[in-house]
Scaffold this motif. Structure first.
Motif, short mmCIF file in Angstrom:
data_model
loop_
_atom_site.label_atom_id
_atom_site.label_comp_id
_atom_site.label_asym_id
_atom_site.label_seq_id
_atom_site.Cartn_x
_atom_site.Cartn_y
_atom_site.Cartn_z
N ALA A 132 -34.55 0.01 -88.85
CA ALA A 132 -35.95 0.32 -89.21
C ALA A 132 -36.38 0.04 -90.39
CB ALA A 132 -36.17 2.15 -88.85
N GLY A 133 -35.51 -0.06 -91.43
CA GLY A 133 -35.94 -0.65 -92.78
C GLY A 133 -36.22 -2.12 -92.71
N ARG A 168 -22.44 -3.54 -87.75
CA ARG A 168 -23.60 -3.30 -87.14
C ARG A 168 -24.32 -2.15 -87.69
NH1 ARG A 168 -25.74 -2.95 -81.65
NH2 ARG A 168 -27.14 -1.19 -81.45
N PRO A 169 -25.78 -2.49 -88.12
CA PRO A 169 -26.44 -1.73 -88.80
C PRO A 169 -27.09 -0.40 -88.01
CG PRO A 169 -27.75 -3.47 -88.29
CD PRO A 169 -26.37 -3.69 -87.94
N LEU A 181 -35.07 3.04 -96.69
CA LEU A 181 -34.48 3.16 -95.39
C LEU A 181 -33.13 2.14 -95.28
CD1 LEU A 181 -37.12 3.33 -92.74
CD2 LEU A 181 -35.53 5.14 -93.30
N ALA A 182 -33.18 0.75 -95.86
CA ALA A 182 -32.15 -0.28 -95.62
C ALA A 182 -31.06 0.05 -96.80
CB ALA A 182 -32.74 -1.46 -95.69
N ALA A 183 -31.60 0.77 -97.83
CA ALA A 183 -30.69 0.52 -98.86
C ALA A 183 -29.67 1.88 -98.83
CB ALA A 183 -31.35 0.77 -100.26
N ARG A 184 -30.12 2.87 -97.93
CA ARG A 184 -29.10 4.07 -97.61
C ARG A 184 -27.68 3.43 -97.27
NH1 ARG A 184 -31.98 8.10 -93.79
NH2 ARG A 184 -29.95 9.30 -94.13
N PRO A 185 -26.66 4.13 -97.98
CA PRO A 185 -25.33 3.60 -97.48
C PRO A 185 -24.71 4.46 -96.16
CG PRO A 185 -25.39 4.79 -99.71
CD PRO A 185 -26.70 4.90 -99.02
N SER A 207 -29.22 -10.92 -94.69
CA SER A 207 -27.87 -10.19 -95.00
C SER A 207 -27.50 -9.34 -93.82
CB SER A 207 -27.88 -9.27 -96.32
OG SER A 207 -26.62 -9.04 -96.53
N GLY A 208 -28.41 -8.48 -93.44
CA GLY A 208 -28.09 -7.55 -92.30
C GLY A 208 -27.72 -8.36 -90.93
#
Length: 311
Positions: A140-141, A133-134, A298-302, A122-123
């Motif tokens: 890192a997540g 762009r993440p 880390l990946a779920a942080r808005p 998804s990212g």
């Protein structure tokens, strides 16, 4: 005045905070259902039922349960077209791929592959196609999730052989389709219930005639208890409840954060296996779970850019 202050203090969270809390709640329900699904599906596809039977049960029961939604919603033609796309990405083809992966591997391996790779896909798709762009924490997540997946797959690999590459390919493809669905759904304006109903309708319409015409059914080989279990879990919990709760999580958290939460499925599955199956994870598996949890956090942080873009 004291009463007014008390009422204000009883709910001091901002609307954004309440939205995030609700989104994480919906995601947690989805994680619980998805975790049990791998075990329930694995139970049947390695016994009397086949992947075709699981797919037929899931969408026939789901279509009947959600038929009133389609009869009363007055959906435009565009919504029906989107429903067909949804059914391809997260309908019968998705279930067939995951069931195939379960048949060629194990519940633990499948649960640590498809849900874990989905937020990564998804990212990447959002980055390459939608130019979303993440940030560095989210990247890192993703790296931590992939690393945890690799370690967990090694830790849970059967002693008599390595992970079947065909099963891995099927699960990875399912994860990519699931990720693409989440990116499309949030931009459609459809409700979670409408999307679930359309997925079940199109999947049943396209798959059941083929299933019946080719005589793929083995339902008569299974016990009534197993059919009831699969009907409830596949047709109600997975086709209705899980789709609605996951879609609500996507709408409230965004596709990146919601899909990252789904990476907790192998963690939940491992915890469920302790009291239910007596399977205590090894030290290596426990370390992998901890890495995955860190990656999910880390990946779920808005991201600030996402909040501004959706305001």
């Amino acid at each position: 005045m004291a009463m007014g202050i008390a009422q204000k203090g009883s709910d001091s969270r901002s609307p954004a905070e309440r939205s995030l809390l609700a989104g994480f709640t919906w995601a947690a329900i989805s994680v619980a259902i998805f975790s049990g699904w791998f075990v329930v599906t694995r139970f049947s596809v390695t016994r009397e039922l086949r992947i075709w039977d699981i797919t037929a049960i899931r969408f026939s029961v789901g279509a009947l349960a959600l038929l009133p939604v389609l009869l009363t919603a007055r959906l435009p033609a565009r919504a029906w077209g989107l429903g067909l796309v949804f059914a391809v990405l997260w309908g019968a083809p998705f279930v067939l791929l995951v069931a195939l992966g379960l048949q060629l591997s194990s519940a633990a391996q499948a649960a640590s592959t498809a849900p874990t790779l989905m937020p990564v896909f998804s990212g990447l798709i959002g980055w390459l196609v939608l130019r979303e762009r993440p940030g560095k924490p989210r990247l890192a997540g993703y790296a931590a999730i992939v690393a945890g997946l690799a370690i967990l797959s090694i830790a849970t690999a059967p002693a008599n052989g390595a992970f079947n590459p065909s099963g891995l390919i099927a699960l990875a493809l399912a994860a990519a389709m699931w990720a693409l669905y989440t990116l499309i759904f949030r931009r459609t304006g459809l409700s979670a219930l409408q999307a679930a109903a359309l997925i079940c309708f199109w999947s049943a319409l396209l798959f059941l005639p083929v299933y019946l015409w080719l005589g793929l059914g083995h339902l008569d080989h299974a016990s009534m208890q197993e059919l009831v279990l699969q009907g409830i879990y596949q047709g109600i919990l997975m086709s209705v409840v899980a789709v609605i709760t996951f879609n609500r999580a996507v709408a409230l958290l965004g596709s990146a954060a919601a899909t990252a939460m789904i990476a907790l499925v192998p963690v939940a599955a491992s915890l469920i296996a302790i009291p239910v199956l007596g399977e205590v994870p090894s030290l290596l598996a426990s370390a992998a779970i901890l890495i995955i949890v860190t990656g999910v956090v880390l990946a779920a942080r808005p991201q600030p850019t996402q909040v501004e873009g959706t305001a």
